[in-house]
Enzyme design. Structure first.
Site, mmCIF file in Angstrom:
data_model
loop_
_atom_site.group_PDB
_atom_site.id
_atom_site.type_symbol
_atom_site.label_atom_id
_atom_site.label_comp_id
_atom_site.label_asym_id
_atom_site.label_seq_id
_atom_site.Cartn_x
_atom_site.Cartn_y
_atom_site.Cartn_z
ATOM 1 N N LYS A 193 1.308 -26.533 -4.688
ATOM 2 C CA LYS A 193 0.130 -27.409 -4.837
ATOM 3 C C LYS A 193 0.174 -28.182 -6.157
ATOM 4 C CE LYS A 193 -2.822 -24.542 -1.882
ATOM 5 N NZ LYS A 193 -3.950 -23.617 -1.818
ATOM 6 N N PRO A 195 10.332 -21.759 1.665
ATOM 7 C CA PRO A 195 10.499 -22.817 2.679
ATOM 8 C C PRO A 195 11.975 -23.041 3.015
ATOM 9 C CG PRO A 195 9.868 -23.745 0.560
ATOM 10 C CD PRO A 195 9.766 -22.263 0.405
ATOM 11 N N SER A 232 -8.453 -22.536 1.699
ATOM 12 C CA SER A 232 -8.237 -23.183 0.401
ATOM 13 C C SER A 232 -9.133 -24.386 0.141
ATOM 14 C CB SER A 232 -6.780 -23.637 0.271
ATOM 15 O OG SER A 232 -5.923 -22.540 0.395
ATOM 16 N N GLY A 271 18.045 -22.920 -0.332
ATOM 17 C CA GLY A 271 19.289 -22.258 -0.728
ATOM 18 C C GLY A 271 19.265 -20.749 -0.654
ATOM 19 N N LYS A 272 18.394 -20.186 0.206
ATOM 20 C CA LYS A 272 18.289 -18.728 0.292
ATOM 21 C C LYS A 272 19.576 -18.123 0.862
ATOM 22 C CE LYS A 272 14.640 -18.849 2.932
ATOM 23 N NZ LYS A 272 14.487 -20.310 3.039
ATOM 24 N N GLY A 303 15.658 -24.718 3.462
ATOM 25 C CA GLY A 303 16.470 -25.682 2.714
ATOM 26 C C GLY A 303 16.496 -25.488 1.215
#
Length: 806
Positions: free
Chosen positions: A756, A392, A713, A396-397, A394
């Site tokens: 989850k 996702p 799911s 830090g990738k 934000g």
């Protein structure tokens, strides 16, 4: 519109129409037109054919008569009432036209003056009156006489806005034509501006426009004034475009010639100046390029290519566009860091400390980098891995790339791929194109000054195909360790070794990355952070960073652990920490403003201070709803910003069928249908009475209807909710579940397990039901995340119902 030359039989020009006693073109006033319209058309008229023009009502023209028949006719008519019929010849070459050789639509005209010219010819000035039709010939000699009838124009209302706008446009276009045509005298503009009558304006312009006799005759025969006005406007527009085109061509050819002469003189002056300064700049450039080439460390193949291209440059004229491209090409070859590498750091402890200093968590990524360094240390040389960090936003990738570069002691390069749709951005342009340049990969390598930087390919999932090719296909060679040792750039035209470059790609959604490209990369999932991790990141990284950026010290603002947790839980809901940084920045700005305005403030923030600065807490923890009502089940969902809990409700009502609401996607709707069909097929085993199934309609709803939801799911959650409603058995307290179902009653695994689990912990869930195949995902999660949770692993739907229903 044009000035026509005097030719025999009849002529027409603005100049010849000027009255001898005044310098004005004779114009028809509205009073004259009204008077003219009252005049009656004689039943029989002598007919005068004109060779090269068409007379229109109200228009005055001079004609020069040279044929005997014409001269005789004019003499007789001038002695009498001076009225005659004027028509045009079909063939201007005919010297003695018969009744069939002339058009049968013309005008009744009046002779205004007869002049004897010095050359012996007779010139007559005539004015058109009304349009007439020749019905039958009654005399052939000495001139044609015919039975005539007046042509009555179609009646229409002249006061309409449409007609007024047409007349206005005709007038403006006619003035533009006069302005563009230097052969028309200025009196033409005066005439157009001073005509008051609409019908005379159209007739006057139709008479004077530069058209063939046939085209003018067609205009004369149009029976409606409005239609004739539109037809005249079309002809005017054609004439205007022709004149504008002719004038443009003349201007361009004149300007181009001037420009060529100017450039020639400038080049001659430049040549003289260069000779005065002591040499030719072209030769000087080549000497400089060869001098730089001697200092380069490159292979014999590259050296040979460079020398060949320098010889080609020598043969080129410096004024040609190809010369600049060739010079840019040679400069690129000299600036590229061929066989130039930075030395890697092999202090693994220091590298580990660097990664831990800049990023909290992300153990998988850190381990992979340390492993790579360890192999480099032992082997001394190896192909760099191609890593893809996905997760996702934000988390830090992108910033990880900088930390990795620092840990390795390499240069850092970043290339944003979001929205890239042109293949030449990756591979460059061929040198044959004007303005050709290398691709961004080669440009960034040149900028880094080394052939082994850490190269971050940001947002690799957001490349798009366009008219200029598919950039993701061009990336296949770049990101293949077996091929990129000789990467081919269209501009460079020689292979460049990218095998030592450490490529790190980042992505949010790996589903958007083509499978062939995904196969070439080592995929590492960078999942979201827990509240505890976010608090650590805020304390160690975000708060010190924001204090520094706002010019404050750590003593100017303090946020306690409880207050930090309140900020994280109450004002942010995300997997990453980007919004958390914005919230902390707002708190820091509050302190900065207070210090700048010399106001007192609490250095240690309390809950009340935070609410005063940020407003009431906008986010609440995912609240678990009680199990006091049958049919309400808690599910677990994955979103692009992390995990979430999902409530599924079902209720019974009189009737038949199944209704599904809550903005659900196709897959989720199918899950509800499968669940109900399974219950119907296994009603007895599930304790559902057949009477209830037949007598009641089932309604399934997933709250927050404005939010789109999809995916498999929620399968076991749906079936649990339906069985709970149909049997009125409540669902076990503080229980959540996730899993896909089949018609055979099997439970299948799903993704996003870590997110989850974090959502379940936030909602104070104690027990979770999962598919047996998801057990491996739980084993990969830190034990600290699983504390306080009990997991039930199932393979059949019946196991789910036994665990969930009281």
């Amino acid at each position: 519109m044009s000035r026509q030359k005097n030719i025999k039989i009849d002529t027409l020009s603005f100049h010849d129409m000027i009255d001898e006693d005044s310098d004005l073109i004779p114009l028809l006033s509205p009073e004259d037109e009204a008077e003219m319209n009252k005049e009656l058309v004689p039943e029989m008229l002598p007919i005068l054919p004109l060779r090269n023009t068409v007379l229109f009502p109200g228009v005055v023209i001079p004609i020069t008569a040279t044929r005997d028949k014409a001269i005789q006719l004019i003499k007789e008519v001038n002695k009498g009432d001076k009225i005659l019929g004027i028509v045009a010849q079909k063939d201007s070459a005919s010297k003695n036209p018969s009744f069939d050789d002339i058009y049968h639509t013309g005008v009744v005209a009046q002779i205004l003056r007869v002049l004897k010219m010095p050359d012996g010819n007779t010139t007559v000035i005539i004015q058109g009156k009304k349009r007439i039709r020749l019905e039958a010939e009654i005399q052939k000699e000495p001139f044609i006489k015919a039975v005539t009838t007046e042509i009555i124009e179609d009646s229409f209302v002249q006061d309409t806005e449409e007609f007024k706008e047409i007349i206005k446009t005709v007038k403006e276009t006619a003035l533009s034509v006069i302005e563009e045509n230097p052969n028309i005298p200025s009196e033409g503009t005066f005439a157009i501006k001073n005509i008051k009558s609409n019908s005379f304006l159209i007739n006057f312009i139709s008479s004077n426009i530069d058209l063939s006799v046939k085209e003018k005759q067609e205009l004369l025969e149009v029976n409606s004034l409005q239609d004739r006005a539109i037809a005249t406007l079309k002809k005017l527009n054609t004439e205007l475009q022709r004149l504008e085109l002719r004038n443009d061509i003349q201007n361009k050819t004149r300007v181009d010639l001037d420009q060529q002469q100017k450039e020639y003189y400038l080049h001659q002056q430049l040549k003289t100046i260069q000779e005065e300064l002591g040499g030719n700049s072209h030769e000087t450039e080549i000497v400089e390029l060869n001098k730089k080439a001697k200092e380069k460390k490159w292979s014999k193949e590259i050296q040979k290519t460079f020398e060949k291209e320098v010889l080609r440059m020598k043969r080129l004229n410096p004024q040609m566009p190809e010369y600049a491209i060739q010079r840019n090409y040679l400069e690129l070859m000299l600036e590229l860091p061929w066989d130039t590498y930075t030395k890697d750091k092999f202090d693994l402890k220091e590298a580990e400390a660097t990664l831990d200093r800049d990023h909290f968590g992300l153990e998988k990524v850190k381990d992979r980098i340390i492993e790579h360094l360890a192999v480099l240390k032992l082997k001394g040389d190896m192909k760099s891995p191609i890593i893809c960090l996905y997760g996702p936003p934000g988390v830090g990738k992108t910033s990880l790339g900088k930390s990795i570069a620092e840990a390795l002691g390499r240069k850092y390069v970043r290339m944003a791929l979001g929205g890239l749709r042109d293949e030449s951005e990756i591979r460059g342009h061929r040198k044959t194109y004007i303005g050709a340049m290398p691709g961004r990969l080669i440009q960034n390598i040149k900028k880094s000054g080394t052939s082994n930087p850490v190269f971050v390919l940001d947002e690799i999932d957001k490349m798009a195909s366009g008219m200029q090719g598919d950039p993701s296909s061009a990336m296949l060679e770049v990101l293949d360790p077996e091929q990129n040792s000789a990467f081919y750039d269209n501009f460079l035209e020689v292979g460049y070794d990218l095998s030592k470059v450490m490529f790190i790609a980042t992505a949010n959604n790996i589903g958007n990355i083509p499978w062939a490209l995904r196969d070439r990369m080592e995929m590492i999932n960078v999942s979201g952070y827990t509240i505890e991790e976010k608090m650590e990141i805020a304390k160690k990284h975000l708060l010190p960073k924001q204090l520094k950026e706002h010019g404050l010290k750590s003593s100017h603002l303090k946020i306690g652990k409880a207050q930090l947790e309140f900020v994280v839980a109450g004002y942010t809901r995300e997997s990453g920490v980007r919004n958390l940084e914005k919230v902390i920045a707002k708190l820091v700005r509050y302190a900065a403003k207070s210090i700048a305005m010399e106001e007192s403030y609490d250095v240690s923030l309390s809950h009340e201070n935070i609410e005063a600065i940020l407003g009431p807490a906008r986010m609440e923890r995912d609240k678990y709803e009680n199990n006091e009502v049958a049919g309400v089940v808690t599910g677990l969902a994955w979103t692009s910003v992390g995990g979430d809990i999902l409530f599924i409700e079902s209720i019974l009502s009189k009737g038949k069928g199944l209704t599904i609401t809550g903005n659900l996607g196709t897959v989720m709707k199918e899950s509800a249908t499968i669940a109900l069909e399974y219950i119907k097929a296994n009603a007895e085993d599930l304790g559902v009475k057949q009477k209830v199934l037949e007598a009641y309609k089932v309604h399934v709803h997933v709250p927050e209807g404005a939010t789109p939801k999809d995916g498999p799911s929620a399968g076991i959650t749906m079936i649990t909710s339906l069985v709970s409603s149909l049997t009125q058995r409540k669902v076990k307290s503080k229980l959540a579940m996730t899993g896909e179902i089949t018609l055979r009653g099997k439970v299948l695994p799903v993704g996003g397990i870590k997110e989850k689990i974090l959502a379940a912990k936030r909602a104070n869930i104690k027990e979770i039901i999962l598919c047996e195949a998801n057990k491996k995902d739980i084993e990969e999660i830190k034990d600290s995340y699983l504390k306080g949770l009990k997991f039930h692993y199932v393979t059949e739907i019946k196991q789910v119902l036994d665990l969930a229903l009281t």
